[in-house]
Design a protein around this motif. Structure first.
Motif, PDB file in Angstrom:
ATOM      1  N   LEU A  35       0.830  -1.212   0.000  1.00 49.35           N
ATOM      2  CA  LEU A  35       0.000   0.000   0.000  1.00 49.35           C
ATOM      3  C   LEU A  35       0.862   1.258   0.000  1.00 49.35           C
ATOM      4  O   LEU A  35       0.554   2.224  -0.707  1.00 49.35           O
ATOM      5  CB  LEU A  35      -0.940   0.003   1.214  1.00 49.35           C
ATOM      6  CG  LEU A  35      -2.066  -1.033   1.170  1.00 49.35           C
ATOM      7  CD1 LEU A  35      -2.724  -1.174   2.544  1.00 49.35           C
ATOM      8  CD2 LEU A  35      -3.112  -0.674   0.123  1.00 49.35           C
ATOM      9  N   VAL A  52      -6.726   6.924   4.605  1.00 49.48           N
ATOM     10  CA  VAL A  52      -7.117   5.865   5.542  1.00 49.48           C
ATOM     11  C   VAL A  52      -5.900   5.445   6.368  1.00 49.48           C
ATOM     12  O   VAL A  52      -5.960   5.312   7.595  1.00 49.48           O
ATOM     13  CB  VAL A  52      -7.669   4.635   4.775  1.00 49.48           C
ATOM     14  CG1 VAL A  52      -8.061   3.533   5.737  1.00 49.48           C
ATOM     15  CG2 VAL A  52      -8.847   5.027   3.892  1.00 49.48           C
ATOM     16  N   GLY A  85       1.077  -8.670   8.110  1.00 49.49           N
ATOM     17  CA  GLY A  85       0.047  -7.622   8.130  1.00 49.49           C
ATOM     18  C   GLY A  85      -1.192  -7.993   7.337  1.00 49.49           C
ATOM     19  O   GLY A  85      -2.036  -7.142   7.055  1.00 49.49           O
ATOM     20  N   ARG A 123       8.831   1.486  20.286  1.00 49.50           N
ATOM     21  CA  ARG A 123       9.393   0.785  19.133  1.00 49.50           C
ATOM     22  C   ARG A 123       9.030   1.496  17.838  1.00 49.50           C
ATOM     23  O   ARG A 123       9.852   1.669  16.950  1.00 49.50           O
ATOM     24  CB  ARG A 123       8.820  -0.630  19.040  1.00 49.50           C
ATOM     25  CG  ARG A 123       9.489  -1.629  19.936  1.00 49.50           C
ATOM     26  CD  ARG A 123       9.144  -3.011  19.423  1.00 49.50           C
ATOM     27  NE  ARG A 123       9.507  -4.027  20.389  1.00 49.50           N
ATOM     28  CZ  ARG A 123       9.226  -5.314  20.220  1.00 49.50           C
ATOM     29  NH1 ARG A 123       8.552  -5.715  19.157  1.00 49.50           N
ATOM     30  NH2 ARG A 123       9.600  -6.193  21.111  1.00 49.50           N
TER      31      ARG A 123
END
Ligand code: AP5
Ligand code: MG
Length: 215
Positions: A35, A52, A85, A123
Motif C-alpha cells: 500500500l 485511511v 500484516g 518501538r
C-alpha cells in the motif's frame, strides 16, 4: 511453506519477515509495504488508501486481498510466502483461504507475536528504514553499524513512516484489538497457531520462529 505473522503494530512482523527472507529465500508479502508503494506511485489504489492509512484505519478488504493475489501470482509456486500484516479481518482470513486454495497452497503456521502494547509506542516512534533497500532500523534497538550508512546497501538516505506517530499508533492498536485479534480462533481450531514471545531480544524471537517452522 506458507506462514502468517500476526501481531499488533510494532510487534516485529516486518523485522522477522525480513530475516526469514534472508535465511530461507521465502517471500515477504506485506500489505502495508504494498500500500505504501501504491501511495508513493499515486496509483488509484494508493489514492484511495492514503488518507485511511494516515488515520491508522484499515483499507478495504477487497483492495488488500487483490494485492495479495497479484503478488502470489508473481511468485514461483515453490517459493514460500510470509504474510505480514495480512489477513487483518475475518473477511480477509476467509479470502486468503480461497486465494491459497486456487493456487494449490495451504497455510502451515500462524505465528502470533505476543507483545506488551505499552512498549510498542517506543518501538514504532523510533523506527526508520533505508530509503533504498528498505532494511529496518531503530533509534535505540537496531542502529546501523556505521552511523548514517545502511548496513545492507550502503545508502545514506533513510525514511520514517507518516503513520508512525503516537496518535495514529493508538488507532492502529485499537483496530488490531477490534478486528484482527478476533481472527485467531479461526486458526486455533485448525491447530496451526504458535505463540512466540515478541518482547524477547530480536535474535531470540527469530530462534523461536525457526523452531516453529522446523516443527
Ligand atoms: P503495516 O505496515 O502492516 O503496519 P502495522 O501492522 O501497524 O505494523 P508495523 O509495520 O508498524 O509493525 P511490525 O510488526 O512490522 O514491526 P517492525 O518489525 O517494523 O500497515 C500500515 C497500514 O496499512 C495500516 O494501518 C492500514 O491502514 C494499512 N494496511 C496494511 N495491511 C492491511 C490489511 N491487510 N488490511 C487493511 N489495511 C491494511 O518493528 C517495529 C520496530 O521495533 C522496528 O524499529 C524494529 O527494529 C523494532 N523491533 C522489532 N522487534 C524488536 C524486538 N524484539 N526488540 C526490540 N525492538 C524490536
Ligand atoms: Mg511492518
Amino acid at each position: 511453506m506458507n506462514i502468517i505473522l500476526l501481531g499488533p503494530p510494532g510487534a516485529g512482523k516486518g523485522t522477522q519477515a525480513q530475516r526469514l527472507v534472508e535465511r530461507h529465500g521465502m517471500r515477504q508479502l506485506s500489505t502495508g509495504d504494498m500500500l505504501r508503494a501504491a501511495v508513493k506511485a499515486a496509483t488509484p489504489v494508493g489514492l484511495q488508501a492514503k488518507a485511511v492509512m494516515e488515520r491508522g484505519e484499515l483499507v478495504s478488504d477487497e483492495i488488500v486481498s487483490a494485492l495479495i493475489g497479484e503478488e502470489l501470482d508473481a511468485m514461483g509456486p515453490e517459493t514460500g510466502a510470509i504474510f505480514d500484516g495480512y489477513p487483518r479481518t475475518a473477511a480477509q482470513a476467509e479470502a486468503l483461504d480461497g486465494i491459497l486454495g486456487q493456487r494449490g497452497r495451504s497455510l502451515d503456521h500462524v505465528i502470533e507475536l505476543d507483545v506488551n502494547e505499552d512498549a510498542l509506542v517506543e518501538r514504532i516512534t523510533g523506527r526508520f528504514t533505508c530509503a533504498n533497500c528498505g532494511k529496518g532500523y531503530h533509534d535505540k534497538f537496531e542502529q546501523p553499524k556505521v552511523a548514517g550508512v545502511c548496513d545492507k546497501c550502503g545508502s545514506t538516505e533513510f525514511k520514517r513512516r507518516p503513520d508512525d506517530n503516537e496518535e495514529t499508533v493508538r488507532t492502529r492498536m485499537a483496530e488490531y484489538r477490534a478486528k484482527t485479534a478476533p481472527i485467531l480462533p479461526i486458526y486455533e481450531t485448525r491447530g496451526i497457531v504458535s505463540r512466540v514471545d515478541g518482547m524477547a531480544d530480536m535474535d531470540q524471537v527469530t530462534d523461536a520462529i525457526e523452531q516453529v517452522i522446523a516443527s
